[in-house]
Design a protein around this motif. Structure first.
Motif, mmCIF file in Angstrom:
data_model
loop_
_atom_site.group_PDB
_atom_site.id
_atom_site.type_symbol
_atom_site.label_atom_id
_atom_site.label_comp_id
_atom_site.label_asym_id
_atom_site.label_seq_id
_atom_site.Cartn_x
_atom_site.Cartn_y
_atom_site.Cartn_z
ATOM 1 N N GLU A 1 -18.130 -5.024 0.128
ATOM 2 C CA GLU A 1 -16.678 -5.220 -0.005
ATOM 3 C C GLU A 1 -16.136 -3.984 -0.734
ATOM 4 N N PHE A 2 -15.233 -3.267 -0.055
ATOM 5 C CA PHE A 2 -14.708 -2.012 -0.602
ATOM 6 C C PHE A 2 -13.252 -2.254 -0.997
ATOM 7 N N PHE A 3 -12.964 -2.155 -2.304
ATOM 8 C CA PHE A 3 -11.646 -2.497 -2.853
ATOM 9 C C PHE A 3 -10.782 -1.239 -2.931
ATOM 10 N N VAL A 4 -9.596 -1.295 -2.306
ATOM 11 C CA VAL A 4 -8.776 -0.080 -2.209
ATOM 12 C C VAL A 4 -7.314 -0.388 -2.542
ATOM 13 N N PRO A 5 -6.532 0.630 -2.928
ATOM 14 C CA PRO A 5 -5.086 0.397 -3.076
ATOM 15 C C PRO A 5 -4.522 -0.039 -1.720
ATOM 16 N N PRO A 6 -3.617 -1.057 -1.711
ATOM 17 C CA PRO A 6 -3.168 -1.630 -0.430
ATOM 18 C C PRO A 6 -2.691 -0.586 0.589
ATOM 19 N N ALA A 7 -1.966 0.421 0.124
ATOM 20 C CA ALA A 7 -1.408 1.385 1.079
ATOM 21 C C ALA A 7 -2.502 2.200 1.775
ATOM 22 N N ASP A 8 -3.667 2.287 1.141
ATOM 23 C CA ASP A 8 -4.752 3.108 1.713
ATOM 24 C C ASP A 8 -5.686 2.322 2.634
ATOM 25 N N ALA A 9 -5.430 1.011 2.786
ATOM 26 C CA ALA A 9 -6.389 0.170 3.524
ATOM 27 C C ALA A 9 -6.610 0.642 4.966
ATOM 28 N N PRO A 10 -5.564 0.958 5.751
ATOM 29 C CA PRO A 10 -5.835 1.385 7.140
ATOM 30 C C PRO A 10 -6.717 2.631 7.207
ATOM 31 N N LYS A 11 -6.495 3.568 6.280
ATOM 32 C CA LYS A 11 -7.297 4.800 6.265
ATOM 33 C C LYS A 11 -8.781 4.489 5.972
ATOM 34 N N TRP A 12 -9.012 3.625 4.987
ATOM 35 C CA TRP A 12 -10.390 3.271 4.629
ATOM 36 C C TRP A 12 -11.059 2.446 5.728
ATOM 37 N N HIS A 13 -10.249 1.640 6.424
ATOM 38 C CA HIS A 13 -10.801 0.853 7.525
ATOM 39 C C HIS A 13 -11.385 1.799 8.578
ATOM 40 N N GLU A 14 -10.611 2.800 8.962
ATOM 41 C CA GLU A 14 -11.093 3.786 9.946
ATOM 42 C C GLU A 14 -12.342 4.489 9.426
#
Ligand code: GAP
Length: 457
Positions: free
Chosen positions: A213-226
């Motif tokens: 489970e990788f916890f990220v700032p909400p705005a960065d989620a699409p970038k981390w998903h890719e």
């Protein structure tokens, strides 16, 4: 000599099951009591190969990264965890029973199922079929905690390892001094009372998940998903799966789980068609928000400057079983070498259960036997190796080919004269001579080399 490579797309699940059984990778469980459907036990080579897969995952996810830490949470958690996560209410499959043949089917998979009395028909197609209305069936196994039975002692075997991570978010945030983006990784058994398990290890009721489970700032989620889709795809290819057998498929909106705003499956072309190998989901803030509401403990990130938010979660989730089957299907070849047929597993040396075999050419020759035993004793301290002195050399090579051993070191007459051994390569069948004193460093260097599946001829 010529080699004809079999086509891997022709491999059947039956061939894989038979090899696993024959060579002691996997056995049907509880066999002496008639078995238990879709339940398996792993034998020696199966255990060694599963260890390699798990170690490769932990190396990539934890050891080689600064931003991910490890966890090992309990299998049985407070039942409130599964209420909050939505599993008690929603981790269900629609089920229908057939009153005629007494079989159970997933209502949404009738098209892929066979009627119990007339296997050429789908359930419901034959005049004798008598299907019940669909009802929701919860996939969690229930158990009792403590000696007293009753609602208050009912607990569940975890159906995913992920929730153990979410409920430890605060511990890790504080004690491991992490701030988003950071991840928590764990491997361990999960249990699902699947209505229609099957296809060997592909869908079983007890399997080992590897989830992060990788916890990220909400705005960065699409970038981390890719980012994680790419990372995970590369990792599978690095284990040796052929590129054309793996693809990424984004979920349609109606396929998404209740917690997911976007999921992509990494799929493998199994003998049963393209199927999910690993899922990479954007779970948003669903889980941390649910556990905050239910437990009363705030699961959020608070920065030193007062910045405060509930992180979004990107989750790559896979089981060792799905990887194990994909690797075996990808590696399995039946071919003719010269006049002889052989079955060979062209596994990447990284995941092969045995890295090398040590074989005295003539086992009765005490000089060869002593050299072989000494070399084996030296190598086994660092590598998974096997010593085999029984039977003809050709048969011994073929035994090793079948379990995917990449190299064999053969001790022969020349060894006694000049202290060299033959190295036989599983894939090319090329042989070279190297000094016996250099075998350990040769093997160590060979295991470090990048590997890709040999092209079909
Ligand atoms: N935490 C998210 C989760 O569990 P999932 O898609 O239900 O998501 C993740 O499962 C992975 O676990 C799948 O991609 C697959 O590799 C593996 N898996 C799920 N059910 C399985 C089963 N019955 N047998 C073997 N592996 C399974």
């Amino acid at each position: 000599m010529w080699i004809r490579y079999g086509s891997v797309t022709d491999v059947t699940m039956d061939q894989i099951v038979s090899l696993c059984r024959r060579r002691g990778f996997v056995f049907p469980s509880s066999e002496i009591y008639g078995g238990l459907s879709s339940t398996y036990d792993y034998g020696h080579y199966g255990v060694l190969m599963k260890n390699e897969i798990r170690q490769a995952w932990l190396r990539a996810m934890v050891q080689e990264r600064d931003d991910i830490v490890a966890l090992d949470s309990a299998v049985i958690l407070n039942p409130a965890v599964w209420e909050a996560s939505g599993h008690v209410a929603g981790f269900t499959d629609p089920l229908v029973d057939c009153r005629t043949c007494k079989l159970r089917f997933r209502a949404d998979k009738l098209e892929d199922s066979q009627c119990g009395k007339r296997p050429s028909k789908k359930p419901g197609e034959d005049a004798q079929c008598d299907l019940t209305e669909a009802r929701q069936f919860n996939l969690m196994f229930q158990t009792q905690v403590g000696a007293l039975e009753g609602a208050s002692s009912t607990a569940f075997l975890r159906p995913e390892t992920a929730q153990g991570i979410f409920i430890n978010f605060k511990n890790v945030l504080q004690l491991a001094r992490r701030k988003p983006p950071f991840g928590i990784a764990q491997t361990g058994k999960s249990f699902r009372n699947e209505i229609t398990p099957g296809n060997f290890l592909f869908r079983v009721r007890e399997f080992e998940q590897m989830e992060m489970e990788f916890f990220v700032p909400p705005a960065d989620a699409p970038k981390w998903h890719e980012y994680w889709i790419e990372q995970r795809l590369d990792w599978h290819l690095g284990l040796g799966l052929r590129r054309e057998m793996v693809r990424v498929r984004p979920h349609e909106a109606e396929e998404l789980s209740h917690y997911s705003s976007a999921t992509s499956d990494i799929e493998y072309l199994y003998p049963i068609g393209w199927q999910e190998l690993e899922g990479v989901a954007n779970r948003g803030d669903y889980d941390l928000t649910q556990h905050t509401k239910s437990s009363g403990t705030k699961l959020e990130f608070v920065g030193q400057d007062g910045e405060r938010y509930v992180p979004y979660v990107i989750e790559p989730a896979v089981s060792i079983e799905r990887i194990f089957v994909a690797l075996l299907c990808d590696a399995y070849h039946e071919e003719v070498v010269g006049e002889r047929e052989r079955t060979v597993l062209r596994l990447s040396p990284r995941v092969a259960p045995v890295k090398a075999a040590v074989l005295p050419l003539i086992s009765k020759d005490t000089g060869m036997a002593t050299h072989a035993r000494n070399l084996f004793e030296e190598l086994r301290k660092r590598f998974s190796v096997e010593h085999d002195d029984s039977g003809q050399i050709g048969r011994r090579y073929r035994r090793q080919d079948e379990i995917g051993t990449p190299w064999a070191f053969t001790i022969d007459e020349q060894t006694l004269e000049d202290e060299t051994v033959t190295v036989r390569d599983r894939d090319s069948l090329a042989q070279e001579r190297i000094p016996i004193s250099g075998v350990a460093s040769w093997l160590s260097a060979a295991l470090e080399q990048p590997w890709s599946p040999p092209a079909a001829a």
